[in-house]
Enzyme design. Sequence first.
Site: not given
Ligand code: AQP
Length: 334
Positions: A115, A198, A201
Amino acid sequence: MTKFQQRVFSGVQPTGALHLGNYLGAIKNFVELQKKYECVYCVVDQHAITVDQNPSELRSNILEVLASFIAAGVDYKKQIIFQQSSVPAHSQLSWIFNCVSRIGWLNRMTQFKDKAGKNRENVSVGLMVYPNLMAADILAYLATHVPVGDDQKQHLELSRDIAQKFNNDFGVDFFPLPEPLIYGNATRVMSLRDGTKKMSKSDPSEFSRILLTDEDEVIISKVRKAKSDSELIPSSTEDLNSKPECLNLINILSACLNKDSSETLRSYSGKEYSILKKDLGDSLVQIISPIRKEIHNLLNNKDELSNILSTGTEKASAIANPILADIYKIVGFK
Ligand code: AQP
């Protein structure tokens, strides 16, 4: 035999509409686990502000994540669903953990490296100490089990290290070492545009992810346009592993059907992608459509959602506050 009462904790950041990765990697398991455990599920708004957020969007994202939990099947009457910032014990414990955790440990966190990228000097301090706050989220409830996607495995290991170091430093057996629960066929759902990244969002391409709020036609169209190749679906696992986009589609379909990936592969080997994509689109519509409708219904009654959050705050505080009081005694604040 552990002396700790079994309790599940997990959180989701209100950083935008939730996607299939959040659902298959985490929220689907939240729903399963409530059959067996006492569960505490949190909208982690303090994590969200480790990167810039628009305040009015943040507020509406908090309610949308709450609505998504409930629409997916989390039972807010039996379990606890609440907003992180409404229970100050999280921040209070995270300060103590900032003093237990080591800079060297945080420097190894791959999510921070990804990040922060080349902008390391300019990202917030919060982004770096994010895993300490995550440890506080879990350990403020003495939670023993944490359902997460595979991307959070390293942060969970850090939570265990912090718990262990605190116990050693103060000569106590106070914190459990929380266990990650990473299971299902889609522990890491990948982008539909690039099978090596992965689903996230923050990906600039909307076609990289399927949202829990996508209309049926949008879901079908995103799956149809998902990156693939001009060959037929392979038949061996080795060949599948060398095609990340195909592997992703097979894994997602397996998770939707609750089947083993090898079984799904057998059903599609030698067939064209269009057949796999048609079945995947249909399966996703079956799962997401009722969730989307319920999210919309719930968001039409924001007062009710605020009431659910207030009740959650009371129930969460009733667990976390006495635990924090004990921690304050252990560190010598009281
Ligand atoms: N691609 C994924 N596959 C499986 N699990 C996932 N999680 C996130 N992306 C995937 C799981 O969802 C839960 C909540 O995640 P989060 O939104 O709190 O944070 P994150 O992992 O940072 O999600 P994003 O979508 O990648 O957000 P951004 O883009 O804002 O950083 C967690 O249990 C995570 O493992």
